[in-house]
Every structure is written in C-alpha cells, then in structure tokens.
Enzyme design. Structure first.
Site, mmCIF file in Angstrom:
data_model
loop_
_atom_site.group_PDB
_atom_site.id
_atom_site.type_symbol
_atom_site.label_atom_id
_atom_site.label_comp_id
_atom_site.label_asym_id
_atom_site.label_seq_id
_atom_site.Cartn_x
_atom_site.Cartn_y
_atom_site.Cartn_z
ATOM 1 N N GLY A 81 6.347 38.307 -23.141
ATOM 2 C CA GLY A 81 5.320 39.155 -23.743
ATOM 3 C C GLY A 81 5.008 40.340 -22.846
ATOM 4 N N GLY A 126 2.685 42.672 -23.553
ATOM 5 C CA GLY A 126 1.410 43.252 -23.997
ATOM 6 C C GLY A 126 0.579 43.555 -22.759
ATOM 7 C CG PHE A 127 -3.375 45.124 -23.119
ATOM 8 C CD1 PHE A 127 -3.566 46.362 -22.540
ATOM 9 C CD2 PHE A 127 -3.457 45.016 -24.501
ATOM 10 C CE1 PHE A 127 -3.842 47.476 -23.303
ATOM 11 C CE2 PHE A 127 -3.737 46.112 -25.282
ATOM 12 C CZ PHE A 127 -3.934 47.358 -24.691
ATOM 13 C CB VAL A 134 10.206 33.249 -26.439
ATOM 14 C CG1 VAL A 134 9.959 31.823 -25.968
ATOM 15 C CG2 VAL A 134 10.765 34.094 -25.304
ATOM 16 C CD GLU A 149 -12.981 50.029 -32.967
ATOM 17 O OE1 GLU A 149 -13.587 50.155 -31.903
ATOM 18 O OE2 GLU A 149 -11.799 49.660 -33.020
ATOM 19 C CG ASP A 178 -5.582 38.029 -27.230
ATOM 20 O OD1 ASP A 178 -6.447 38.229 -26.354
ATOM 21 O OD2 ASP A 178 -5.389 38.801 -28.198
HETATM 22 C C1 LIG Z 1 -6.518 45.812 -34.205
HETATM 23 C C2 LIG Z 1 -6.944 45.343 -32.828
HETATM 24 C C3 LIG Z 1 -7.919 46.052 -32.143
HETATM 25 C C4 LIG Z 1 -8.310 45.650 -30.867
HETATM 26 N N1 LIG Z 1 -9.262 46.377 -30.213
HETATM 27 C C5 LIG Z 1 -9.582 46.042 -28.944
HETATM 28 C C6 LIG Z 1 -10.505 46.851 -28.197
HETATM 29 O O1 LIG Z 1 -11.032 47.840 -28.707
HETATM 30 N N2 LIG Z 1 -10.777 46.482 -26.918
HETATM 31 C C7 LIG Z 1 -10.202 45.387 -26.343
HETATM 32 O O2 LIG Z 1 -10.453 45.111 -25.171
HETATM 33 N N3 LIG Z 1 -9.350 44.606 -27.022
HETATM 34 C C8 LIG Z 1 -9.019 44.904 -28.309
HETATM 35 N N4 LIG Z 1 -8.141 44.117 -29.006
HETATM 36 C C9 LIG Z 1 -7.647 42.878 -28.385
HETATM 37 C C10 LIG Z 1 -6.543 43.160 -27.396
HETATM 38 O O3 LIG Z 1 -5.567 43.995 -27.981
HETATM 39 C C11 LIG Z 1 -5.949 41.826 -26.976
HETATM 40 O O4 LIG Z 1 -6.954 41.045 -26.385
HETATM 41 C C12 LIG Z 1 -4.818 42.035 -25.981
HETATM 42 O O5 LIG Z 1 -3.760 42.751 -26.590
HETATM 43 C C13 LIG Z 1 -4.293 40.693 -25.472
HETATM 44 O O6 LIG Z 1 -3.249 40.929 -24.587
HETATM 45 P P1 LIG Z 1 -2.055 39.876 -24.477
HETATM 46 O O7 LIG Z 1 -1.200 40.343 -23.356
HETATM 47 O O8 LIG Z 1 -2.601 38.499 -24.431
HETATM 48 O O9 LIG Z 1 -1.302 39.992 -25.864
HETATM 49 P P2 LIG Z 1 -0.653 41.283 -26.600
HETATM 50 O O10 LIG Z 1 -1.148 42.547 -26.007
HETATM 51 O O11 LIG Z 1 -0.884 41.035 -28.048
HETATM 52 O O12 LIG Z 1 0.865 41.139 -26.264
HETATM 53 C C14 LIG Z 1 1.641 40.068 -26.707
HETATM 54 C C15 LIG Z 1 3.105 40.473 -26.565
HETATM 55 O O13 LIG Z 1 3.905 39.304 -26.729
HETATM 56 C C16 LIG Z 1 4.989 39.604 -27.569
HETATM 57 N N5 LIG Z 1 5.387 38.362 -28.232
HETATM 58 C C17 LIG Z 1 4.625 37.589 -29.041
HETATM 59 N N6 LIG Z 1 5.343 36.508 -29.428
HETATM 60 C C18 LIG Z 1 6.544 36.600 -28.853
HETATM 61 C C19 LIG Z 1 7.717 35.785 -28.874
HETATM 62 N N7 LIG Z 1 7.757 34.653 -29.563
HETATM 63 N N8 LIG Z 1 8.791 36.195 -28.167
HETATM 64 C C20 LIG Z 1 8.763 37.350 -27.459
HETATM 65 N N9 LIG Z 1 7.691 38.162 -27.403
HETATM 66 C C21 LIG Z 1 6.593 37.784 -28.086
HETATM 67 C C22 LIG Z 1 4.438 40.655 -28.534
HETATM 68 O O14 LIG Z 1 5.493 41.404 -29.111
HETATM 69 C C23 LIG Z 1 3.542 41.464 -27.627
HETATM 70 O O15 LIG Z 1 4.223 42.552 -27.036
HETATM 71 C C24 LIG Z 1 -7.724 44.497 -30.284
HETATM 72 C C25 LIG Z 1 -6.750 43.785 -30.982
HETATM 73 C C26 LIG Z 1 -6.360 44.208 -32.247
HETATM 74 C C27 LIG Z 1 -5.288 43.447 -32.989
#
Ligand SMILES: Cc1cc2nc3c(=O)[nH]c(=O)nc-3n(C[C@H](O)[C@H](O)[C@H](O)COP(=O)(O)OP(=O)(O)OC[C@H]3O[C@@H](n4cnc5c(N)ncnc54)[C@H](O)[C@@H]3O)c2cc1C
Length: 416
Positions: free
Chosen positions: A10, A12-13, A78, A169, A298
C-alpha cells in the site's frame, strides 16, 4: 550477508510515509500497490464535483520514490500473506519479506446493503470520482431535456448519505456547482432549482468535531440551500430515489458517504478483526505474536491514551508509517526501540464551500473564512509534487475569481 527485506503493501499515506523514512537505509524495500499512483483522497470530492482533474490529486509512485535507490515498486494486488513462510502473494507471484508493513487502507461499507452500491456510489478511488462527476453532470443535462416537471425535479435532486467530512464537503460542493458555476449554462432549467439533500442518521453533522463547529457547519450548509435531514436513516435506495425514515424522495443522483470498512488484511493474516474490519495491533503497531508484521493507517485498530480508537485520518496513517520506519531502523541497527506509538493530533479541518470551513485545533476552534484559508493551505502543502501544488492553487484561485469550475467533463459514456 543478504540485506534485510522490508515489504510495504500500500502506497497511500501510511505506506508512503514509511517508504520515505526508509529511503537510503541498508535494507531492500519493496513497495507494492494495486495502482501505479498515490492518491490524495481528501480532494477526491473536488474531482467528483468537477472542481479538479484526476491528475491534479495523484502522483506516480515510481516518480515519488525515484531517488530511493534501495526501494523498488511492484504494481499488483496482494491477495494473501503466509506468516509462516514469510511471503506475500501478489497475484501469481510471491514476494518474500523479513519485515512486513501492511497499509492497505479502507473501502466503502453499506452496512449489509451491498445492493445499494450501484445506485449510491461511494468515493474512494479516481474511478468513483469520475463516475460520480458523470452522474451529477448528466443529471443536469437530463433535467434540461426533461419533458415534465416531475422528471425535471427528480433529475435536479441530489441525495448525499452521511454527514461526516466527505458528505458535508460533497453536499457543499454540489450546491456551489448548481448555484454558482452552472448558473448561466442552461436554457430550460435554472440549476439553482437543484435540491441537495444531506441525510444523517446521527444527531449532528461532522459528529467528530465539537458541537459548536457542527452548528457552524450546519449553518454554512443551510446558507448554501442544502436541505439537511438529521436523526434519520436511509431505509431504502433504488434507481429512482431513497426512503428516509418513512418518507420517499425521488432523486436521480444518490451518493454514499456513510461508512467504511478496512481492507482485507485481517483475512490475509488470519486474525479476528474489529467491528469495522480493522486488525488489532499492539502499542508498537505490530501484530500480536508477530513482531515482524506491522499494520498501520485505516487498516489498523489502535487506541489513543484514553483508550478511544484513533480515527481514519491521513495524519494518523502518516505518523504511524514514520513510527514503524523508525522502529525498523532501530531494530536493524540494534539500538533501543522508540517508545509506544502516540498520535499527535495537530487539528482537523473540513470545508463546506466558498469561504466556509471549520477547524478544530483542540486549544482553539475556528470557522468561516480563516478556517477556509487554513484548509486550503494545509491541503496544498500536503499534496505530493510541486507541480500539483501549483496547478491546484492556480485552479482554486481561478475558480474563486471567475466563479467557474474547470473540469466539467462527462467522460466514459461515448459510444464507439
Ligand atoms: C473521500 C475521502 C476524503 C477524505 N478526507 C480526509 C481529510 O479531509 N482529512 C484526513 O485526514 N483524512 C481524510 N480521508 C481519510 C484518509 O484519506 C485516510 O485516512 C488515509 O488515506 C489512510 O491512509 P492509509 O495509508 O491507511 O490508506 P490509503 O491512503 O487509502 O492507501 C491504501 C493504499 O493501499 C493500496 N491497496 C489497497 N489494497 C491493496 C491490495 N490488496 N494490494 C495492493 N495494494 C492495495 C491502495 O491502492 C492504496 O494506494 C478521506 C478519505 C476519503 C475516502
């Protein structure tokens, strides 16, 4: 001796913060993601409401990590983790690890009503955003061509389910689209007749914010003519509308912003998830009994000093990514591990439209223009890539000055 292998699932953030921190260390780092770009989800709603284009809020993962010579990127989904053999299954391949960081985020949850997904799409991916944009813009086009008033009203009714930050929003942005950006574009309809209904089962909007800011947000929504229905759950959803409590509302566009469920990591790891599918981890964010596996963002269930679960927010995921990277560096160097993870809340923000936002910094709570400016600054500064920061800033300035929104494209529907 072979270098230790760290696999991050992943980008993401959470995953990307860990990868940034691990750049240049004496270990082989593999970052796996099912898509080739990092997505800035907090601005997805602006793509869905035609304010920004997808490329402005996404950056290729390879480009972001290009200077980290010890890191490689694998594109793939994955599907399993073998804890005994220490391998991750990526489609038909296996990637071995010594340390594993799972940061796969969350997806929508329809609280057992999965059949609602096709009528009430949620917002998590770029495809969701462009799909919702298509629905919203097509609804105005259909209203322009509708033959009777009843059909026209149905096309001009937009229902957003869930009044958390995303719902608020979205509702605010649709209202602005109708009242400001589209107001001169049609001949038969007046886009200002659009009815935007925000439905929330709880007692207030933005329930995670203090009550005074919820009230300020509610007033801003009402100023934008958003019809906010509190304390009422949606009991039925179909192509033609929703049932709120026992009242039927005909609507062509329904958007789901009510619930999320963690990714499938708990299933891969063979552990019992919490109520929303998250993996319960220890204070160092490792899986109990597996000090080599970490779950963050998350997908992880972690608690603050009061025992309350941490919210699904970008700063939580980022701080956890940095924490695990530092912990791994200490492990590899044989130095003392950092103390247990503690989330530092520097504040939360949500915007409701032009010059309206709320900001809770704990010691100070603000709303209105100042909060809106802060919201803009924070989002620009967290966007990845100078080009995206500059382009988004110019786009916002342009929209602010001209009352226009630049990405009003209906895509994905043309016949061959
Ligand atoms: C519409 C929306 C608005 C938001 N607004 C805010 C805000 O204003 N402020 C704030 O703080 N937070 C906000 N959030 C929440 C924030 O985006 C999440 O808390 C944050 O992205 C979590 O980070 P993460 O690294 O856990 O997951 P993510 O950033 O979601 O990254 C997960 C990554 O894992 C990858 N992935 C998933 N499953 C698999 C797999 N099986 N195999 C390979 N790769 C995979 C995905 O492609 C992705 O790149 C918002 C969320 C959404 C959906």
């Amino acid at each position: 001796m072979a270098r230790p292998r760290i696999v991050i699932v992943g980008a993401g953030f959470g995953g990307l913060s860990a990868a940034h921190c691990l750049a240049g260390i004496d270990a082989e780092v593999t970052v796996i993601d099912r898509r080739n770009y990092h997505l800035f989800q907090p601005l997805l709603y602006q793509v869905a409401t035609a304010g920004l284009s997808p490329a402005q809020i996404a950056s290729p993962i390879r480009a972001i990590l290009r200077r980290a010579a010890n890191e490689r990127v694998v594109l793939g989904r994955v599907t399993a983790v073998d804890k005994e053999r220490r391998v991750v299954t990526v489609e038909d391949r296996e990637v071995p690890y010594d340390y594993l960081i799972i940061a796969t985020g969350a997806r929508h949850s329809y609280f057992g009503h999965d059949d609602w997904e096709h009528v009430a799409p949620g917002l998590k991916k770029i495809d969701d955003a462009t799909f919702i944009r298509r629905r919203i813009l097509t609804a105005f086009e259909n209203a322009e061509q509708a033959l009777d008033a009843e059909a026209r009203q149905r096309f001009l009714t937009f229902v957003v389910i869930g009044a958390g930050p995303t719902g608020v929003e979205m509702a605010g942005a649709i209202a602005e689209l109708a009242h400001v950006a589209l107001r001169h574009d049609f001949r038969t309809i007046n886009p200002r007749d659009a009815r935007i209904v925000l439905v929330e089962a709880g007692a207030r909007v933005l329930a995670a914010f203090p009550p005074s800011l919820s009230e300020a947000a509610l007033q801003s929504l009402q100023r934008l003519h958003v019809d906010v229905r509190l304390g009422k759950a949606v009991s039925q959803c179909d192509e033609n509308g929703v049932t709120i409590g026992d009242q039927r509302l005909e609507a062509a566009t329904i958007i789901w912003a009510a619930g999320v469920m963690a990714s499938s990591a708990a299933k891969w790891l063979g552990v019992e998830p919490d109520r929303v599918g998250r993996v319960k981890v220890g204070q160092d964010l490792s899986l109990p009994g597996h000090p080599e596996i970490f779950v963050i963002g998350d997908t992880a269930c972690t608690v603050d000093s009061n025992g309350q679960p941490l919210p699904g927010l970008a700063p939580v995921a980022k701080q956890q990514g940095i924490y695990v990277a530092r912990l791994l560096q200490a492990k590899l160097k044989g130095t003392a591990s950092p103390p247990p993870f503690r989330y530092r809340n520097y504040g939360t923000l949500a915007t409701i439209g032009r010059r309206a936002a709320v900001a809770d910094f704990g010691w100070i709570k603000i709303d209105g223009t100042l909060a809106w400016l802060l919201w803009g600054l924070v989002h620009i500064s967290f966007l990845i890539g100078f080009r995206n920061q500059l382009v988004v800033m110019l786009d916002w300035l342009w929209s602010y000055l001209t009352f226009q929104s630049g990405a009003r494209l209906i895509t994905g529907t043309e016949p061959d």
